[in-house]
Write an enzyme that holds these catalytic residues in place. Structure first.
Site, PDB file in Angstrom:
ATOM      1  N   GLU A 136     -33.659  14.047  25.420  1.00 61.75           N
ATOM      2  CA  GLU A 136     -33.336  14.997  26.747  1.00 61.75           C
ATOM      3  C   GLU A 136     -32.170  15.761  26.486  1.00 61.75           C
ATOM      4  OE1 GLU A 136     -34.689  11.121  28.456  1.00 61.75           O
ATOM      5  OE2 GLU A 136     -35.188  12.051  30.235  1.00 61.75           O
ATOM      6  N   ARG A 177     -28.190  16.974  33.855  1.00 60.66           N
ATOM      7  CA  ARG A 177     -29.671  16.639  34.057  1.00 60.66           C
ATOM      8  C   ARG A 177     -29.382  16.331  35.674  1.00 60.66           C
ATOM      9  NH1 ARG A 177     -31.355  10.647  34.468  1.00 60.66           N
ATOM     10  NH2 ARG A 177     -33.422  11.056  35.296  1.00 60.66           N
TER      11      ARG A 177
END
Ligand code: AMP
Length: 405
Positions: free
Chosen positions: A381, A91
């Site tokens: 996510e 990320r």
């Protein structure tokens, strides 16, 4: 079948998940958290689908030591050998204007990532530490970057430009970027799956950080966070939109430094600042029921902030088909969802009060005859990072029926 490690590197924490990806579904086989990196009393905790948890208390001076330890734990539990890992997905907090989608990391990409992280002075370095550590520990492995900002790169100019002198954008790249893009992308995809169409959605990511996004046909057209994640709606401890002159005024008249005002706006404001010290909605709900006037005002401000953005985005989208709630507060707080939806009858939102009591699970919480659907969708996510990584390294398109086990 591929094994993919997903990393979310913060300045003093690192979260990881190990996925097994198949052609049409995936499984999480391990989840880990390293806490207090660079501080005293640091530790790593990893839980597994089919194995007792592992907790190690040890000094964690930097991300490389953390990842060495994580890889060691995985090798002694769910992996026979580290070579079973196919790729690592990271990320990344910022992709600037360079990245409108996830990419395989190579030298050129790394240069742009380094360049872009300057736009996140507080946390940017940590994301890069995670990539550098893996490059050092596993030099041959493929790494993929998934950016919080990429989903918002479809915003039109009128939404992303600020009314500052144009050179502030042209020379200094100051514009609205938006954040939480991976979450807004995930929940809007899930909403389209549930509803059977991709229309005009407003997605409310309400966690400790919070943002609202207007989405048309799967593309972000405006979002409440801006050049930094401090903008937009009031959050747990961040102030959101305020008069731009206020920080200057406080610095001048209260003799505070830029760092002090920055800390105040990011750590002491929002629900916390307005309520007198409570940022968790569970505490605020209790205090509201006890009649605590500051808690009541803080919650009223929070709900008002959100409905103002929803009204604005309904105008941007020429009406809405679905309102989506996600993240800690959006997924769990029936109290806040009801307060928001009660103000939106004029848009065609009818909340089903029984369904609204469900929490933490995917649910339609509007009545069957509600013209606008209200959906609760737990965000994921890490799944998007694993899927993008899998798609990129396998260079193949995901099958439509892909599901999370
Ligand atoms: P996040 O940043 O997405 O992890 O969200 C964290 C926030 O979610 C907390 O600060 C709480 O305000 C809120 N939250 C978490 N669990 C609940 C719950 N069961 N009920 C209400 N709010 C919750």
């Amino acid at each position: 079948m591929e094994k993919i490690l997903v990393l979310n590197s913060g300045s003093s924490t690192l979260k990881c998940q190990l996925f097994t990806m198949y052609d049409d579904y995936c499984e999480v086989i391990a989840k880990g958290l390293a806490e207090r990196i660079g501080l005293s009393d640091s530790r790593i905790t990893i839980t597994f689908k089919d194995h007792p948890p592992v907790i190690r208390h040890l000094p964690l001076p930097d991300h490389e030591v953390v990842l060495k330890e994580v890889l060691d734990i995985l090798q002694h539990t769910v992996l026979h050998d580290i070579s079973e890992l196919s790729a690592v997905g990271h990320r990344l907090g910022h992709g600037g204007e360079f990245f409108n989608r996830s990419v395989i990391i190579d030298e050129q990409v790394m240069q742009k990532i380094n360049d872009t992280m300057e736009l996140l002075p507080l946390h940017g370095a940590a994301f890069v530490h995670g990539i550098n550590a893996i490059t050092h520990l596993l030099p041959k492995i493929s790494q993929v970057a998934v950016f919080d900002t990429a989903f918002h790169q479809t915003m039109p100019k009128e939404a992303y430009l600020y009314s500052l002198p144009s050179e502030q954008y042209e020379k200094h790249r100051i514009r609205r970027y938006g954040f939480h893009g991976t979450s807004h992308r995930y929940v809007s995809e899930m909403a389209a799956d549930i509803l059977g169409f991709n229309g005009r959605f407003i997605s409310c990511h309400l966690g400790n950080g919070a943002s609202v996004t207007a989405i048309r046909d799967g593309q972000s057209v405006d979002t409440s966070m801006g050049f930094t994640p401090a903008a937009g709606i009031m959050m747990g401890t961040r102030c959101g939109d305020i008069d731009p002159y206020i920080p200057l005024y406080i610095m001048k008249h209260q003799n505070k430094t830029a760092d002090e005002v920055n800390a105040m706006m990011n750590k002491e404001s929002g629900l916390f600042g307005a309520s007198g010290g409570f940022s968790d909605v569970r505490d605020l709900e209790k205090r509201c029921l006890q009649g605590d006037s500051k808690a009541i005002t803080a919650v009223d401000m929070y709900v008002y902030n959100i409905i103002k953005y929803i009204g604005a985005y309904a105008a941007v989208l020429d009406g809405i088909d679905a309102l989506i709630f996600t993240a800690g507060i959006g997924e769990n707080s029936s109290f806040i969802r009801k307060k928001i939806c009660d103000r939106l009858g004029y848009l065609g939102i009818k909340l089903d009060e029984n369904a609204n009591h469900r929490r933490g699970e995917r649910a339609v919480v509007s009545t069957p005859d509600s013209p606008v659907k209200v959906l609760v969708i737990p965000t994921n996510e890490e799944y998007i990072i694993a899927r993008d990584t899998y798609d990129l390294i396998a260079n193949r398109r995901r099958k439509k029926s892909f599901r999370v086990a």
